[in-house]
Design an enzyme around this catalytic site. Sequence first.
Site, PDB file in Angstrom:
ATOM      1  CB  SER A  61      13.923  22.237  30.712  1.00  0.00           C
ATOM      2  OG  SER A  61      14.600  21.272  29.927  1.00  0.00           O
ATOM      3  CE  LYS A 121      13.912  24.887  19.542  1.00  0.00           C
ATOM      4  NZ  LYS A 121      13.211  24.037  20.536  1.00  0.00           N
ATOM      5  CE1 TYR A 175      16.993  25.638  28.618  1.00  0.00           C
ATOM      6  CE2 TYR A 175      17.161  23.251  28.760  1.00  0.00           C
ATOM      7  CZ  TYR A 175      16.410  24.391  28.548  1.00  0.00           C
ATOM      8  OH  TYR A 175      15.061  24.287  28.297  1.00  0.00           O
TER       9      TYR A 175
END
Length: 342
Positions: free
Chosen positions: A118, A179, A141
């Site tokens: 990411s 999502k 994250y």
Amino acid sequence: MAKRIIVTGAAGFIGSNVIRALNKRQITDIIAVDNLTNGDKALNLVGLTLSDYQDKHVFYDALLKGQLGQIDTIFHEGACSSTLEQDGRYMMANNYEASKKLLHYCQQTGTRLLYASSAATYGASTCFQENATYERPLNVYGYSKLLFDQIVRQALPTLKTQIAGFRYFNVYGPREQHKGAMASVAYHNFNQFMTEGCVKLFGSYADCRAGEQMRDFIYIKDLVAAKLWFFDHPEHSGVFNLGTGKAQPFNDIALTVVNTVRNQTGLSTLSLVEIVQKGILQYIPFPEKLHGKYQCFTQADLSHFRSTGCDTVFQDVTQGVAEYSRMLYAQHQGLQTGKWEP
């Protein structure tokens, strides 16, 4: 002999699009892995051809015990992708420990691993180059993704199979409807416009004027095409940025969504100034909870990515978001007439 493929996060946004692309190549020996506690995600698998489905809670043991047969490639898309998740133990178990199990398996068996990293690994950085100097995640994250990237880098000199990680920038496109808050701005803007007649973006924050926060937005079709290029070129391993290399403001997303829908209904194209003046684009106060945790600018440095020879062409917002908005509009019209298809 047909290749057996595993796709984790198979019912998710990117995983389901990877399977769709593989099916178009007539690759159907695919084991889908996911957690369908959110049953709505199963709609993303409708119309796709699989050889098996495994719940993620039993998958890792079955894989490591050799119960799934000879695996050519694992597309590892499964992860907790919420940048707002604060449970660090949960995040590390899902994004780091699970990925380590796959890496160990691939090192032992020669199975190839194409995995999702990411752009959140860069966090507060203003330079987006695959280099430790610029990796400054702002949340757990981003850290969970960075730590696995670091483990992969350490393993690269001794690898005997392809291990390639891809730092996704802001991805948008079909099959992201499950999502919720983490769906793309394009998806949210479309639904706001259809239900409220207006779209909403964050107002000014830090040095950015309202709606002028800039991100590297990549269309899911282009992202999958790039990943399949690496699937076709197993000689390339490493950690690679995967974006368009061009940052664009959120205002461009809103403007493209609005004008695409207007054009679909026979209305004229408007300028940014006009949609603001007409109240079609509205700015909301920047959320307090995101202060100090928000990337105002991202833009993939594609030097390392292009050095492999990958020549995938990436659409900009005016092309990709327009195509996506037309697709969403067709689905919306289908829902009204009872002819919707996932």
